[in-house]
Design an enzyme around this catalytic site. Structure first.
Site, PDB file in Angstrom:
ATOM      1  CG  HIS A 170      -0.302  -0.016   2.540  1.00 43.73           C
ATOM      2  ND1 HIS A 170       0.459   1.024   3.026  1.00 43.73           N
ATOM      3  CD2 HIS A 170      -0.306  -0.953   3.534  1.00 43.73           C
ATOM      4  CE1 HIS A 170       0.891   0.746   4.239  1.00 43.73           C
ATOM      5  NE2 HIS A 170       0.454  -0.464   4.572  1.00 43.73           N
ATOM      6  CB  CYS A 180       1.440  -3.492   5.179  1.00 46.93           C
ATOM      7  SG  CYS A 180      -0.207  -4.007   5.716  1.00 46.93           S
TER       8      CYS A 180
END
Length: 346
Positions: A293, A320
């Site tokens: 992301h 992430c």
């Protein structure tokens, strides 16, 4: 397979011709010797037909060429970092890409292991388990029970032997009662898995988009297949992976995973709270709660942030892979869901 079918057709035709000649009447102009010679020639022709061997690619067969589709914040092949240097591990990637191409040589039925947030039910306890630094149950290989899939030995469907990570792809080998027999793409052994933990992929599935995340050198590269053994490098950028800081932040797990889901805004909570902490833009999920992301936006801010000085430095995420927001959008648009792979190396 086409070569095999062609071989059978040729052999059938030769056999039929031989039988037709043997059934001809005595008045046929061909003598017995001539017919025997023809049958010998037919046999020789059969012996000369050889099934072609499927050639597997080696790392040295893989050709990488830079044709960037995203050219912001591009890093060099080798670049300085503090008092050392970092690099893109192209040789490691070549080995992985050769493997990815080879595993698609045959016609197979792909499935993906899925249990995001235990939506397919919490996996049963494995035979031998431990409590890790996060006080969670894990198998002896370190794979946590939460969000994972139980893997059973072929000889024991009562107690699972280990866990498989969400997002792992596997060959579907067959079904045995309420279980499916699978061979995970990165494992050497077959396992039995309850069917509810598997999602079949489309018969047309091909893996021509691969994202490499290097958690040691904190960079990310995207590559696209354009021909047999030919891959184009589409981007080379700094990234920030997950860190080992219990009880909330976890390392981005090594392995090969499928891009399973996309969210234009992935909302996250404040640590230890049910309160919204902000959002991460252009998020592509590949395993458990791990997404690729853009730069996180913490409340009360709402506007997106393009870049952060921390990208490409040290692990800072909860699991992430953080990117420049425009690069995460590039991946979001470029990598097809359930047909792109994320390979985490170090």
């Amino acid at each position: 397979m086409k070569h095999f079918v062609l071989l059978l057709s040729v052999i059938s035709l030769l056999v039929a011709c031989g039988r037709q000649r043997e059934a001809q009447v005595v008045g046929d102009s061909a003598t017995l010797g001539e017919r025997m010679e023809e049958k010998h020639d037919t046999l020789s022709a059969r012996e000369e037909i050889i099934l072609p061997e499927v050639s597997l690619l080696k790392a040295s067969d893989v050709i990488l060429a830079k044709e960037l589709l995203y050219d912001k914040y591009t890093l060099d092949d080798v670049y300085p970092y503090k008092d050392t240097v970092r690099s893109f591990k192209w040789e490691v990637m070549r080995k992985c890409l050769a493997y990815i191409e080879n595993m698609q040589q045959d016609s197979v039925r792909w499935v993906v292991l899925q249990n995001y947030r235990n939506l397919n039910s919490e996996a049963p306890l494995v035979r031998r388990y431990v409590r890790n630094a996060y006080h969670r149950v894990a198998d002896t290989l370190g794979v946590e029970r939460y969000q994972s899939v139980p893997l059973y030995l072929l000889t024991d469907t009562l107690t699972p032997e280990r866990y498989g990570r969400d997002g792992t792809i596997a060959y579907l080998q067959g079904r045995e009662g309420s279980f499916c027999r699978i061979l995970p793409a990165t494992f050497e052994e077959e396992w039995l898995v309850p069917e509810r933990y598997l999602k079949p992929l489309a018969d047309t599935t091909v893996f021509h988009h691969v994202i490499f995340v290097d958690r040691r050198d904190q960079n990310i590269a995207t590559l696209e297949r354009t021909g047999r053994g030919e891959w184009k490098i589409r981007s080379m950028n700094p990234a920030t992976t997950g860190r080992h800081v219990p009880p909330y932040a976890q390392e981005t797990p090594l392995g090969m995973y499928l891009v399973q889901q996309k969210k234009t805004r992935m909302v996250f909570l404040k640590d230890g709270s049910a309160e919204t902490g902000g959002y991460a833009p252009y998020a592509s999920r590949f395993t458990n709660g791990a997404y690729i992301h853009g730069v996180p936006v913490n409340v009360p801010r709402t506007a997106m942030i393009e870049y952060s000085w921390s990208l490409g430095t040290t692990p800072r995420s909860h699991m992430c892979v953080r990117n420049a927001t425009s690069h995460s959008k590039f991946i979001f648009d470029w990598a097809p869901v359930e047909q792109a792979l994320v390979v985490v190396i170090e």
